[in-house]
Scaffold this active site. Structure first.
Site, PDB file in Angstrom:
ATOM      1  CE  LYS A  14       5.932   1.558   6.083  1.00 30.39           C
ATOM      2  NZ  LYS A  14       5.682   0.284   5.505  1.00 30.39           N
ATOM      3  NE  ARG A  89      -0.191   1.606   3.147  1.00 27.96           N
ATOM      4  CZ  ARG A  89       0.353   1.351   4.537  1.00 27.96           C
ATOM      5  NH1 ARG A  89       0.469   2.353   5.031  1.00 27.96           N
ATOM      6  NH2 ARG A  89       0.444   0.226   4.613  1.00 27.96           N
ATOM      7  NE  ARG A 128       3.651  -7.189  10.416  1.00 32.10           N
ATOM      8  CZ  ARG A 128       3.415  -6.165   9.617  1.00 32.10           C
ATOM      9  NH1 ARG A 128       4.355  -5.317   9.895  1.00 32.10           N
ATOM     10  NH2 ARG A 128       2.465  -6.020   8.811  1.00 32.10           N
ATOM     11  NE  ARG A 130      -0.547  -5.102  11.519  1.00 36.35           N
ATOM     12  CZ  ARG A 130       0.010  -4.161  10.650  1.00 36.35           C
ATOM     13  NH1 ARG A 130       1.024  -3.600  11.301  1.00 36.35           N
ATOM     14  NH2 ARG A 130      -0.179  -3.944   9.418  1.00 36.35           N
ATOM     15  NE  ARG A 141      -0.760  -4.883   4.798  1.00 38.83           N
ATOM     16  CZ  ARG A 141      -0.346  -5.919   5.858  1.00 38.83           C
ATOM     17  NH1 ARG A 141      -1.147  -6.855   6.024  1.00 38.83           N
ATOM     18  NH2 ARG A 141       0.737  -5.679   6.466  1.00 38.83           N
TER      19      ARG A 141
HETATM   20  P1  AMP Z   1       0.644  -0.360   8.042  1.00 36.84           P
HETATM   21  O1  AMP Z   1       0.566  -0.471   9.793  1.00 36.84           O
HETATM   22  O2  AMP Z   1       1.277   0.727   7.696  1.00 36.84           O
HETATM   23  O3  AMP Z   1       0.961  -1.698   7.460  1.00 36.84           O
HETATM   24  O4  AMP Z   1      -1.151  -0.037   7.650  1.00 36.84           O
HETATM   25  C1  AMP Z   1      -1.969  -1.156   8.067  1.00 36.84           C
HETATM   26  C2  AMP Z   1      -3.226  -0.801   7.101  1.00 36.84           C
HETATM   27  O5  AMP Z   1      -4.003   0.450   7.492  1.00 36.84           O
HETATM   28  C3  AMP Z   1      -3.160  -0.637   5.570  1.00 36.84           C
HETATM   29  O6  AMP Z   1      -3.118  -2.113   4.962  1.00 36.84           O
HETATM   30  C4  AMP Z   1      -4.286  -0.017   5.078  1.00 36.84           C
HETATM   31  O7  AMP Z   1      -5.323  -0.853   4.991  1.00 36.84           O
HETATM   32  C5  AMP Z   1      -4.266   1.061   6.200  1.00 36.84           C
HETATM   33  N1  AMP Z   1      -3.484   2.212   5.995  1.00 36.84           N
HETATM   34  C6  AMP Z   1      -2.252   2.638   6.741  1.00 36.84           C
HETATM   35  N2  AMP Z   1      -1.853   3.699   6.374  1.00 36.84           N
HETATM   36  C7  AMP Z   1      -2.573   4.230   5.260  1.00 36.84           C
HETATM   37  C8  AMP Z   1      -2.502   5.090   4.244  1.00 36.84           C
HETATM   38  N3  AMP Z   1      -1.584   5.979   4.170  1.00 36.84           N
HETATM   39  N4  AMP Z   1      -3.530   5.129   3.133  1.00 36.84           N
HETATM   40  C9  AMP Z   1      -4.422   4.138   3.352  1.00 36.84           C
HETATM   41  N5  AMP Z   1      -4.387   3.237   4.227  1.00 36.84           N
HETATM   42  C10 AMP Z   1      -3.858   3.201   5.008  1.00 36.84           C
END
Ligand code: AMP
Length: 186
Positions: A14, A89, A128, A130, A141
């Site tokens: 994404k 999400r 990755r 991170r 996740r």
């Molecule tokens: P991402 O970079 O989108 O993989 O997000 C990393 C982490 O941020 C996720 O594992 C969640 O803990 C938190 N996070 C990101 N977007 C959301 C969302 N829309 N709702 C809740 N938690 C989020």
């Protein structure tokens, strides 16, 4: 003008594809993950509240994330469109988004679902590196994605907005598939 959501598992590409869409369409990428990581790095109150959930691979609470989105989407650069990456999400976030966009009179045009096999996802996330990409958090996740986010595919299908895109192959090839899927909306 492009107003879309990129939907997909963690590691589905994404972020990479959003960056290319930004270049192509000149609308901002809005990533809740990036906004949250920024808040954590800046040690804001919101960041401190979000950190534990992020480290565990759980969802950060709706009041934090929805509030953050509302603030971001009302900034002037989002007036001409946006690419949402990592939001919504869950069903409750999808509902909050629908309400917000109705209020702003800026309805979604499409939801692109980037589909990638689970096996490939795990390989990509392990590579990755991170800070929240350790094995246990990754497993968490992916579980959260299956339980909370995957049902949104049906939600957007029912709204007639869903575009399914095969998310494996090289980056340019996948981008071409996304552009083809968006041909009738942009
Ligand atoms: P991402 O970079 O989108 O993989 O997000 C990393 C982490 O941020 C996720 O594992 C969640 O803990 C938190 N996070 C990101 N977007 C959301 C969302 N829309 N709702 C809740 N938690 C989020």
């Amino acid at each position: 003008m492009l107003k879309i959501v990129l939907l997909g598992a963690p590691g589905s590409g994404k972020g990479t594809q959003s960056a290319k869409l930004v270049e192509r369409y000149g609308v901002p990428q809005v990533s809740t993950g990036d906004l949250l990581r920024h808040a954590v790095a800046e040690r804001t109150e919101l960041g401190l509240k979000a950190k534990a959930a992020m480290d565990a691979g759980e969802l950060v609470s709706d009041d934090i994330v929805v509030g953050m989105m509302r603030e971001r989407l009302t900034q002037p650069d989002a007036e001409n469109g946006f690419i949402l990456d990592g939001f919504p999400r869950s069903a409750s976030q999808a509902e909050a988004l629908d309400e917000m966009l109705t209020e702003l009179n800026r309805p979604l045009q499409a939801v692109v679902h980037l589909k990638v096999d689970n096996e490939e996802i795990v390989g990509r996330l392990m590579a990755r590196g991170r800070s929240d990409d350790n094995e246990e958090t990754i497993r968490n996740r992916l579980g959260v994605f299956e339980d909370q986010t995957a049902p949104l595919v049906a939600h957007y299908q029912a709204q007639g907005l869903l575009k399914q895109v095969h998310g494996q192959g090289d980056v340019e090839e996948i981008f071409a598939r996304i552009e083809a899927a968006l041909a009738d909306v942009s």
